[in-house]
Design an enzyme around this catalytic site. Structure first.
Site, PDB file in Angstrom:
ATOM      1  N   ASP A 175      30.587  49.359  45.772  1.00  0.00           N
ATOM      2  CA  ASP A 175      30.437  47.918  45.604  1.00  0.00           C
ATOM      3  C   ASP A 175      30.146  47.242  46.948  1.00  0.00           C
ATOM      4  O   ASP A 175      29.241  46.412  47.061  1.00  0.00           O
ATOM      5  CB  ASP A 175      31.713  47.336  44.984  1.00  0.00           C
ATOM      6  CG  ASP A 175      31.701  45.831  44.892  1.00  0.00           C
ATOM      7  OD1 ASP A 175      31.153  45.297  43.910  1.00  0.00           O
ATOM      8  OD2 ASP A 175      32.245  45.171  45.806  1.00  0.00           O
ATOM      9  N   GLU A 229      23.538  33.704  45.363  1.00  0.00           N
ATOM     10  CA  GLU A 229      24.716  33.492  46.205  1.00  0.00           C
ATOM     11  C   GLU A 229      25.927  34.250  45.691  1.00  0.00           C
ATOM     12  O   GLU A 229      26.706  34.810  46.464  1.00  0.00           O
ATOM     13  CB  GLU A 229      25.033  31.996  46.289  1.00  0.00           C
ATOM     14  CG  GLU A 229      26.196  31.660  47.194  1.00  0.00           C
ATOM     15  CD  GLU A 229      25.943  32.005  48.653  1.00  0.00           C
ATOM     16  OE1 GLU A 229      26.636  32.897  49.173  1.00  0.00           O
ATOM     17  OE2 GLU A 229      25.051  31.396  49.259  1.00  0.00           O
ATOM     18  N   GLY A 235      31.168  36.043  46.042  1.00  0.00           N
ATOM     19  CA  GLY A 235      31.791  35.247  44.999  1.00  0.00           C
ATOM     20  C   GLY A 235      31.740  33.780  45.361  1.00  0.00           C
ATOM     21  O   GLY A 235      30.674  33.197  45.543  1.00  0.00           O
ATOM     22  N   LYS A 252      26.628  45.122  48.525  1.00  0.00           N
ATOM     23  CA  LYS A 252      26.692  43.813  49.179  1.00  0.00           C
ATOM     24  C   LYS A 252      26.191  43.886  50.624  1.00  0.00           C
ATOM     25  O   LYS A 252      25.518  42.967  51.100  1.00  0.00           O
ATOM     26  CB  LYS A 252      28.122  43.284  49.120  1.00  0.00           C
ATOM     27  CG  LYS A 252      28.611  43.023  47.699  1.00  0.00           C
ATOM     28  CD  LYS A 252      30.099  42.697  47.660  1.00  0.00           C
ATOM     29  CE  LYS A 252      30.580  42.474  46.245  1.00  0.00           C
ATOM     30  NZ  LYS A 252      32.046  42.236  46.179  1.00  0.00           N
ATOM     31  N   GLY A 272      44.934  43.208  36.993  1.00  0.00           N
ATOM     32  CA  GLY A 272      43.546  42.865  36.737  1.00  0.00           C
ATOM     33  C   GLY A 272      42.675  42.816  37.976  1.00  0.00           C
ATOM     34  O   GLY A 272      41.508  42.414  37.913  1.00  0.00           O
ATOM     35  N   GLY A 293      36.359  36.630  40.763  1.00  0.00           N
ATOM     36  CA  GLY A 293      37.043  35.753  39.834  1.00  0.00           C
ATOM     37  C   GLY A 293      36.067  34.829  39.143  1.00  0.00           C
ATOM     38  O   GLY A 293      34.999  34.500  39.681  1.00  0.00           O
TER      39      GLY A 293
END
Length: 429
Positions: free
Chosen positions: A201, A129, A134, A205, A187, A302
Protein backbone atom coordinates in the site's frame (compact mmCIF):
# COMPACT_ATOMS: atom_id res chain seq x y z
CA UNK A 1 -24.42 25.97 -16.29
CA UNK A 2 -26.87 25.80 -13.40
CA UNK A 3 -25.69 22.55 -11.86
CA UNK A 4 -22.78 20.13 -11.78
CA UNK A 5 -23.88 16.53 -12.34
CA UNK A 6 -21.99 13.80 -10.50
CA UNK A 7 -21.98 10.01 -10.80
CA UNK A 8 -20.51 7.64 -8.25
CA UNK A 9 -18.82 4.35 -9.08
CA UNK A 10 -19.21 2.51 -5.77
CA UNK A 11 -21.21 3.28 -2.64
CA UNK A 12 -19.17 1.65 0.11
CA UNK A 13 -17.71 3.40 3.14
CA UNK A 14 -16.09 6.23 1.16
CA UNK A 15 -18.73 6.40 -1.57
CA UNK A 16 -21.40 6.61 1.11
CA UNK A 17 -19.50 9.49 2.71
CA UNK A 18 -19.35 11.37 -0.59
CA UNK A 19 -23.05 10.81 -1.30
CA UNK A 20 -24.03 11.98 2.18
CA UNK A 21 -22.00 15.20 1.86
CA UNK A 22 -23.47 15.98 -1.56
CA UNK A 23 -26.98 15.45 -0.20
CA UNK A 24 -26.65 16.93 3.30
CA UNK A 25 -24.42 19.90 2.43
CA UNK A 26 -26.18 20.87 -0.77
CA UNK A 27 -26.92 24.43 0.41
CA UNK A 28 -23.37 24.89 1.71
CA UNK A 29 -21.86 23.69 -1.57
CA UNK A 30 -24.20 25.82 -3.67
CA UNK A 31 -23.30 28.89 -1.61
CA UNK A 32 -19.62 28.40 -2.39
CA UNK A 33 -20.06 27.56 -6.08
CA UNK A 34 -23.10 29.56 -7.08
CA UNK A 35 -24.62 26.44 -8.66
CA UNK A 36 -25.85 23.17 -7.20
CA UNK A 37 -24.13 19.80 -7.23
CA UNK A 38 -26.48 17.02 -8.23
CA UNK A 39 -25.95 13.30 -7.59
CA UNK A 40 -27.20 12.02 -10.93
CA UNK A 41 -26.45 8.31 -10.66
CA UNK A 42 -24.72 5.56 -8.73
CA UNK A 43 -23.29 2.31 -10.09
CA UNK A 44 -22.85 -0.57 -7.62
CA UNK A 45 -22.44 -4.33 -7.88
CA UNK A 46 -25.32 -5.13 -5.52
CA UNK A 47 -28.23 -2.70 -5.20
CA UNK A 48 -29.79 -4.69 -2.33
CA UNK A 49 -26.78 -4.42 -0.03
CA UNK A 50 -27.28 -2.56 3.25
CA UNK A 51 -25.50 0.82 3.15
CA UNK A 52 -24.61 3.67 5.48
CA UNK A 53 -26.32 6.25 3.26
CA UNK A 54 -29.77 6.33 1.73
CA UNK A 55 -30.17 7.33 -1.91
CA UNK A 56 -33.22 7.27 -4.13
CA UNK A 57 -33.74 3.96 -5.93
CA UNK A 58 -34.05 5.73 -9.27
CA UNK A 59 -30.48 7.01 -8.90
CA UNK A 60 -29.05 3.49 -9.24
CA UNK A 61 -28.04 2.56 -12.80
CA UNK A 62 -27.41 -0.83 -14.34
CA UNK A 63 -24.22 -0.24 -16.32
CA UNK A 64 -21.41 2.20 -16.93
CA UNK A 65 -23.07 3.07 -20.25
CA UNK A 66 -25.95 4.70 -18.38
CA UNK A 67 -23.41 7.13 -16.93
CA UNK A 68 -21.33 7.60 -20.08
CA UNK A 69 -24.37 8.39 -22.23
CA UNK A 70 -25.85 10.89 -19.80
CA UNK A 71 -24.95 14.48 -20.86
CA UNK A 72 -25.98 15.71 -17.39
CA UNK A 73 -22.99 13.91 -15.82
CA UNK A 74 -19.94 16.16 -15.74
CA UNK A 75 -17.86 14.40 -13.08
CA UNK A 76 -17.39 10.68 -12.43
CA UNK A 77 -16.12 9.78 -8.95
CA UNK A 78 -14.53 6.32 -8.73
CA UNK A 79 -14.53 4.85 -5.21
CA UNK A 80 -15.01 1.18 -6.03
CA UNK A 81 -11.35 0.24 -5.54
CA UNK A 82 -9.26 -2.42 -7.24
CA UNK A 83 -7.54 -2.27 -10.59
CA UNK A 84 -10.33 -3.66 -12.77
CA UNK A 85 -12.97 -2.79 -13.85
CA UNK A 86 -12.14 0.61 -12.30
CA UNK A 87 -9.42 1.34 -14.87
CA UNK A 88 -11.71 0.52 -17.79
CA UNK A 89 -14.51 2.66 -16.36
CA UNK A 90 -12.19 5.62 -15.81
CA UNK A 91 -10.75 5.44 -19.32
CA UNK A 92 -14.23 5.18 -20.84
CA UNK A 93 -15.36 8.18 -18.80
CA UNK A 94 -12.39 10.26 -19.93
CA UNK A 95 -12.91 9.32 -23.56
CA UNK A 96 -16.54 10.43 -23.22
CA UNK A 97 -15.41 13.84 -22.01
CA UNK A 98 -16.18 13.29 -18.33
CA UNK A 99 -13.94 14.69 -15.60
CA UNK A 100 -12.78 12.05 -13.13
CA UNK A 101 -11.98 11.94 -9.41
CA UNK A 102 -10.52 8.80 -7.87
CA UNK A 103 -9.26 7.61 -4.50
CA UNK A 104 -7.68 4.55 -6.13
CA UNK A 105 -3.96 4.53 -5.27
CA UNK A 106 -3.27 1.25 -7.07
CA UNK A 107 -4.83 2.55 -10.25
CA UNK A 108 -2.95 5.86 -10.26
CA UNK A 109 0.34 4.19 -9.31
CA UNK A 110 0.11 1.61 -12.09
CA UNK A 111 -1.68 3.51 -14.84
CA UNK A 112 -1.22 7.21 -14.01
CA UNK A 113 0.70 8.32 -17.14
CA UNK A 114 -1.79 6.59 -19.46
CA UNK A 115 -4.76 8.08 -17.62
CA UNK A 116 -3.30 11.60 -17.61
CA UNK A 117 -2.42 11.45 -21.31
CA UNK A 118 -6.00 10.45 -22.09
CA UNK A 119 -7.23 13.37 -19.97
CA UNK A 120 -5.01 15.78 -21.93
CA UNK A 121 -6.24 14.37 -25.22
CA UNK A 122 -9.87 14.82 -24.17
CA UNK A 123 -9.43 18.17 -22.38
CA UNK A 124 -10.75 16.91 -19.04
CA UNK A 125 -9.30 16.74 -15.55
CA UNK A 126 -8.39 13.74 -13.41
CA UNK A 127 -7.85 14.54 -9.72
CA UNK A 128 -6.75 12.07 -7.08
CA UNK A 129 -5.98 13.82 -3.79
CA UNK A 130 -7.60 11.03 -1.76
CA UNK A 131 -5.35 8.36 -3.28
CA UNK A 132 -2.37 9.11 -1.01
CA UNK A 133 -3.00 10.86 2.29
CA UNK A 134 -6.73 10.48 2.76
CA UNK A 135 -7.78 13.68 4.47
CA UNK A 136 -4.24 15.06 4.61
CA UNK A 137 -3.57 17.27 1.56
CA UNK A 138 -0.32 16.36 -0.16
CA UNK A 139 -1.00 15.75 -3.87
CA UNK A 140 -2.32 19.27 -4.48
CA UNK A 141 0.52 21.00 -2.58
CA UNK A 142 3.07 19.01 -4.58
CA UNK A 143 1.42 19.84 -7.90
CA UNK A 144 0.64 23.47 -7.14
CA UNK A 145 2.14 25.07 -4.04
CA UNK A 146 5.62 23.51 -4.35
CA UNK A 147 5.79 23.47 -8.13
CA UNK A 148 8.54 26.12 -8.15
CA UNK A 149 10.72 24.02 -5.85
CA UNK A 150 13.29 21.40 -6.67
CA UNK A 151 12.15 18.41 -4.61
CA UNK A 152 15.14 16.73 -2.96
CA UNK A 153 13.44 14.04 -0.92
CA UNK A 154 10.13 12.61 0.22
CA UNK A 155 9.95 10.77 3.53
CA UNK A 156 6.56 9.53 4.57
CA UNK A 157 4.50 7.48 6.98
CA UNK A 158 1.60 6.75 4.65
CA UNK A 159 -0.06 3.63 5.99
CA UNK A 160 -2.16 4.04 9.10
CA UNK A 161 -2.47 0.32 9.79
CA UNK A 162 1.26 -0.29 10.07
CA UNK A 163 1.84 2.94 11.97
CA UNK A 164 -0.78 1.89 14.53
CA UNK A 165 0.85 -1.53 14.91
CA UNK A 166 4.38 -0.14 15.27
CA UNK A 167 3.24 2.53 17.74
CA UNK A 168 1.63 -0.10 19.98
CA UNK A 169 4.67 -2.37 19.75
CA UNK A 170 6.91 0.55 20.72
CA UNK A 171 4.85 2.12 23.50
CA UNK A 172 3.46 -1.03 25.10
CA UNK A 173 6.17 -3.62 24.37
CA UNK A 174 3.67 -5.89 22.65
CA UNK A 175 4.34 -8.53 19.99
CA UNK A 176 3.39 -8.13 16.34
CA UNK A 177 0.71 -10.84 16.21
CA UNK A 178 -1.02 -9.53 19.34
CA UNK A 179 -1.20 -5.97 18.02
CA UNK A 180 -2.30 -7.10 14.56
CA UNK A 181 -5.29 -8.93 16.03
CA UNK A 182 -6.18 -5.85 18.06
CA UNK A 183 -5.95 -3.67 14.95
CA UNK A 184 -8.25 -6.05 13.08
CA UNK A 185 -10.77 -5.99 15.92
CA UNK A 186 -10.78 -2.19 15.90
CA UNK A 187 -11.17 -2.05 12.12
CA UNK A 188 -7.72 -0.55 11.52
CA UNK A 189 -6.51 -3.68 9.69
CA UNK A 190 -8.20 -5.87 7.09
CA UNK A 191 -8.86 -9.55 7.70
CA UNK A 192 -6.10 -10.09 5.13
CA UNK A 193 -3.58 -7.38 6.09
CA UNK A 194 -0.95 -8.33 3.50
CA UNK A 195 -1.27 -5.18 1.42
CA UNK A 196 -0.56 -3.04 4.47
CA UNK A 197 1.93 -5.02 6.57
CA UNK A 198 4.08 -6.07 3.61
CA UNK A 199 4.40 -2.46 2.45
CA UNK A 200 2.55 -2.68 -0.87
CA UNK A 201 0.00 0.00 0.00
CA UNK A 202 2.77 2.42 0.92
CA UNK A 203 4.63 1.58 -2.31
CA UNK A 204 1.61 2.55 -4.44
CA UNK A 205 1.43 5.89 -2.64
CA UNK A 206 5.17 6.48 -2.90
CA UNK A 207 5.04 5.83 -6.65
CA UNK A 208 2.42 8.58 -6.95
CA UNK A 209 4.25 11.09 -4.74
CA UNK A 210 7.65 10.56 -6.33
CA UNK A 211 6.23 10.72 -9.87
CA UNK A 212 4.61 14.08 -9.06
CA UNK A 213 7.51 15.41 -7.02
CA UNK A 214 10.30 14.46 -9.40
CA UNK A 215 8.30 14.91 -12.62
CA UNK A 216 9.35 11.50 -13.88
CA UNK A 217 7.59 8.16 -14.01
CA UNK A 218 8.45 6.09 -10.94
CA UNK A 219 6.90 2.66 -11.31
CA UNK A 220 5.78 0.43 -8.44
CA UNK A 221 7.97 -2.39 -9.73
CA UNK A 222 11.07 -0.20 -9.31
CA UNK A 223 10.39 0.49 -5.62
CA UNK A 224 12.11 -1.71 -3.05
CA UNK A 225 9.49 -3.01 -0.62
CA UNK A 226 9.96 -4.64 2.78
CA UNK A 227 7.22 -5.08 5.38
CA UNK A 228 7.06 -5.07 9.17
CA UNK A 229 6.41 -8.74 9.93
CA UNK A 230 9.99 -9.50 10.99
CA UNK A 231 10.02 -6.85 13.72
CA UNK A 232 10.00 -8.02 17.33
CA UNK A 233 9.50 -6.25 20.65
CA UNK A 234 13.25 -6.42 21.36
CA UNK A 235 13.95 -4.27 18.30
CA UNK A 236 11.83 -1.47 19.72
CA UNK A 237 13.43 -1.82 23.15
CA UNK A 238 16.99 -1.63 21.79
CA UNK A 239 16.10 1.12 19.30
CA UNK A 240 14.73 3.23 22.14
CA UNK A 241 17.91 2.71 24.20
CA UNK A 242 19.88 3.95 21.20
CA UNK A 243 17.65 7.02 20.79
CA UNK A 244 15.47 5.84 17.90
CA UNK A 245 11.90 4.96 16.98
CA UNK A 246 11.01 2.35 14.35
CA UNK A 247 8.60 3.37 11.59
CA UNK A 248 7.56 1.92 8.25
CA UNK A 249 8.87 4.64 5.96
CA UNK A 250 8.31 5.38 2.29
CA UNK A 251 11.35 7.26 1.04
CA UNK A 252 12.26 8.72 -2.33
CA UNK A 253 15.33 10.85 -2.97
CA UNK A 254 16.63 12.56 -6.08
CA UNK A 255 20.36 13.10 -6.62
CA UNK A 256 21.03 14.65 -10.03
CA UNK A 257 19.33 12.10 -12.32
CA UNK A 258 19.33 9.18 -9.88
CA UNK A 259 16.26 8.31 -7.81
CA UNK A 260 16.16 5.92 -4.88
CA UNK A 261 12.65 4.79 -3.94
CA UNK A 262 12.06 2.36 -1.07
CA UNK A 263 9.55 1.24 1.53
CA UNK A 264 10.86 -0.51 4.63
CA UNK A 265 11.10 -0.26 8.42
CA UNK A 266 13.67 2.28 9.53
CA UNK A 267 15.27 3.56 12.71
CA UNK A 268 14.65 7.29 12.94
CA UNK A 269 15.99 9.56 15.67
CA UNK A 270 13.41 10.47 18.32
CA UNK A 271 13.99 14.18 17.77
CA UNK A 272 12.84 13.98 14.15
CA UNK A 273 9.27 15.05 13.30
CA UNK A 274 8.36 11.76 11.65
CA UNK A 275 9.48 9.78 14.69
CA UNK A 276 6.67 11.40 16.67
CA UNK A 277 3.83 10.55 14.29
CA UNK A 278 1.88 7.87 16.14
CA UNK A 279 -1.25 5.76 15.83
CA UNK A 280 -3.22 5.72 12.59
CA UNK A 281 -2.01 9.17 11.54
CA UNK A 282 -0.01 9.81 8.38
CA UNK A 283 2.74 12.32 7.70
CA UNK A 284 4.74 13.34 4.63
CA UNK A 285 7.97 15.30 4.93
CA UNK A 286 9.06 17.10 1.77
CA UNK A 287 12.56 18.58 1.50
CA UNK A 288 13.10 21.18 -1.21
CA UNK A 289 15.71 23.70 -2.28
CA UNK A 290 13.53 26.68 -1.32
CA UNK A 291 11.52 25.61 1.73
CA UNK A 292 13.93 23.12 3.31
CA UNK A 293 11.62 20.66 5.14
CA UNK A 294 7.83 20.92 5.36
CA UNK A 295 5.59 18.37 7.07
CA UNK A 296 2.03 17.45 6.13
CA UNK A 297 0.37 15.61 9.00
CA UNK A 298 -3.11 14.24 9.59
CA UNK A 299 -5.57 11.36 9.10
CA UNK A 300 -4.66 9.09 6.22
CA UNK A 301 -7.80 6.99 5.95
CA UNK A 302 -11.40 6.71 7.07
CA UNK A 303 -14.69 7.63 5.43
CA UNK A 304 -14.87 11.31 6.33
CA UNK A 305 -11.18 12.27 5.88
CA UNK A 306 -11.14 10.59 2.46
CA UNK A 307 -14.48 12.18 1.61
CA UNK A 308 -12.98 15.55 2.50
CA UNK A 309 -10.27 15.11 -0.15
CA UNK A 310 -12.77 13.95 -2.79
CA UNK A 311 -15.12 16.87 -2.16
CA UNK A 312 -12.18 19.27 -2.41
CA UNK A 313 -11.32 17.80 -5.82
CA UNK A 314 -14.98 18.03 -6.85
CA UNK A 315 -15.16 21.73 -5.95
CA UNK A 316 -11.89 22.31 -7.79
CA UNK A 317 -13.27 20.78 -10.99
CA UNK A 318 -16.64 22.50 -10.53
CA UNK A 319 -15.02 25.94 -10.37
CA UNK A 320 -13.14 25.21 -13.59
CA UNK A 321 -16.35 24.15 -15.31
CA UNK A 322 -18.38 27.12 -14.05
CA UNK A 323 -15.78 29.77 -14.86
CA UNK A 324 -14.49 28.04 -18.00
CA UNK A 325 -10.93 28.17 -16.66
CA UNK A 326 -8.36 26.56 -18.99
CA UNK A 327 -7.04 23.27 -17.68
CA UNK A 328 -3.62 23.28 -16.03
CA UNK A 329 -1.49 20.23 -16.68
CA UNK A 330 0.87 19.82 -13.72
CA UNK A 331 1.70 16.21 -14.49
CA UNK A 332 3.61 16.51 -17.73
CA UNK A 333 6.59 14.25 -17.10
CA UNK A 334 9.77 15.67 -18.54
CA UNK A 335 12.67 14.56 -16.37
CA UNK A 336 14.72 11.61 -17.58
CA UNK A 337 15.78 9.89 -14.37
CA UNK A 338 16.89 6.41 -13.35
CA UNK A 339 15.58 4.54 -10.32
CA UNK A 340 18.55 2.87 -8.66
CA UNK A 341 18.38 -0.61 -7.08
CA UNK A 342 18.44 -0.84 -3.28
CA UNK A 343 21.94 -2.33 -3.45
CA UNK A 344 23.26 1.16 -4.28
CA UNK A 345 21.87 2.63 -1.05
CA UNK A 346 24.31 4.17 1.41
CA UNK A 347 23.00 3.97 4.97
CA UNK A 348 23.76 3.13 8.57
CA UNK A 349 22.50 -0.27 9.72
CA UNK A 350 21.24 -1.87 12.91
CA UNK A 351 22.01 -5.55 13.46
CA UNK A 352 20.50 -7.82 16.12
CA UNK A 353 22.46 -11.06 16.16
CA UNK A 354 22.02 -14.14 18.35
CA UNK A 355 25.39 -15.77 18.99
CA UNK A 356 27.26 -17.98 21.45
CA UNK A 357 28.05 -16.20 24.71
CA UNK A 358 31.81 -16.73 24.54
CA UNK A 359 35.01 -14.76 23.86
CA UNK A 360 35.98 -14.03 20.28
CA UNK A 361 32.52 -13.92 18.72
CA UNK A 362 32.38 -10.15 18.36
CA UNK A 363 35.91 -10.18 17.00
CA UNK A 364 34.93 -12.67 14.30
CA UNK A 365 31.91 -10.59 13.30
CA UNK A 366 33.98 -7.39 13.32
CA UNK A 367 36.56 -9.05 11.11
CA UNK A 368 33.91 -9.84 8.52
CA UNK A 369 32.61 -6.29 8.63
CA UNK A 370 36.16 -5.03 8.25
CA UNK A 371 36.78 -7.21 5.22
CA UNK A 372 34.00 -5.32 3.44
CA UNK A 373 35.06 -1.91 4.70
CA UNK A 374 32.11 -1.68 7.10
CA UNK A 375 32.84 0.24 10.29
CA UNK A 376 31.06 -0.43 13.60
CA UNK A 377 29.82 2.71 15.38
CA UNK A 378 28.44 1.08 18.55
CA UNK A 379 27.88 -2.29 20.18
CA UNK A 380 25.84 -3.57 23.13
CA UNK A 381 25.39 -7.11 24.40
CA UNK A 382 22.11 -8.36 25.85
CA UNK A 383 20.93 -11.62 27.35
CA UNK A 384 19.22 -13.78 24.78
CA UNK A 385 15.53 -14.53 25.28
CA UNK A 386 15.94 -17.60 23.09
CA UNK A 387 18.75 -19.56 24.78
CA UNK A 388 20.51 -19.14 28.14
CA UNK A 389 23.87 -20.00 26.52
CA UNK A 390 23.46 -17.32 23.87
CA UNK A 391 23.68 -13.56 23.82
CA UNK A 392 22.10 -10.92 21.61
CA UNK A 393 24.59 -8.59 20.00
CA UNK A 394 23.18 -5.23 18.94
CA UNK A 395 25.53 -3.58 16.45
CA UNK A 396 25.22 -0.22 14.73
CA UNK A 397 27.36 0.52 11.68
CA UNK A 398 28.58 3.72 10.09
CA UNK A 399 27.43 4.55 6.56
CA UNK A 400 27.90 1.55 4.30
CA UNK A 401 26.73 0.37 0.93
CA UNK A 402 23.78 -2.04 0.98
CA UNK A 403 25.51 -4.45 -1.41
CA UNK A 404 28.43 -4.82 1.02
CA UNK A 405 26.05 -5.20 3.97
CA UNK A 406 24.30 -8.05 2.14
CA UNK A 407 27.62 -9.76 1.50
CA UNK A 408 28.57 -9.41 5.16
CA UNK A 409 25.22 -10.89 6.25
CA UNK A 410 25.92 -14.05 4.26
CA UNK A 411 29.38 -14.48 5.81
CA UNK A 412 28.19 -13.77 9.37
CA UNK A 413 25.41 -16.35 9.06
CA UNK A 414 28.06 -18.92 8.11
CA UNK A 415 29.93 -18.48 11.42
CA UNK A 416 29.55 -21.51 13.70
CA UNK A 417 29.24 -19.18 16.70
CA UNK A 418 26.26 -17.30 15.21
CA UNK A 419 22.84 -18.88 15.70
CA UNK A 420 20.86 -16.32 13.74
CA UNK A 421 20.78 -12.77 12.46
CA UNK A 422 17.46 -11.85 14.04
CA UNK A 423 17.08 -8.53 12.28
CA UNK A 424 18.80 -5.94 10.12
CA UNK A 425 17.16 -2.51 9.93
CA UNK A 426 18.28 0.55 7.99
CA UNK A 427 18.89 3.77 9.93
CA UNK A 428 17.29 6.84 8.39
CA UNK A 429 19.59 9.85 8.19
Amino acid sequence: MNKIGVSLLGLGVVGGGVASVIQEKSNYLKKHLGVSISLESVLVRDKTKSRTVSVSNDIYVNSIDDILDNPEVHVVIEVMGGEYPAFDYIMQSINKGKNVITANKELIAKHGPEIFQAARDNNVRVLFEASVGGGTPIVSPLMRDLVGNHIKSIKAIINGTTNYILTKMSKEALGYEHVLKEAQTLGYAESDPTNDVEGFDAAYKLAILSTIGFRTSVKVKDIYVEGITSLESQDFKYASELGYEIKLLAIATLDKENIQARVHPGLIEKKEMLANVDGVLNAVEIETDLTDKVLFHGPGAGAMPTTSAIIADLLNIARNLIDNIPLIDPLRLSEDCTVQPITELISKYYFRIEADDQPGVLGAIAAIFGSYGISISSFIQKESIYNKDSAELVIMTHDSKELLINNAIVDIQDLDSVTNINNVIRVIG
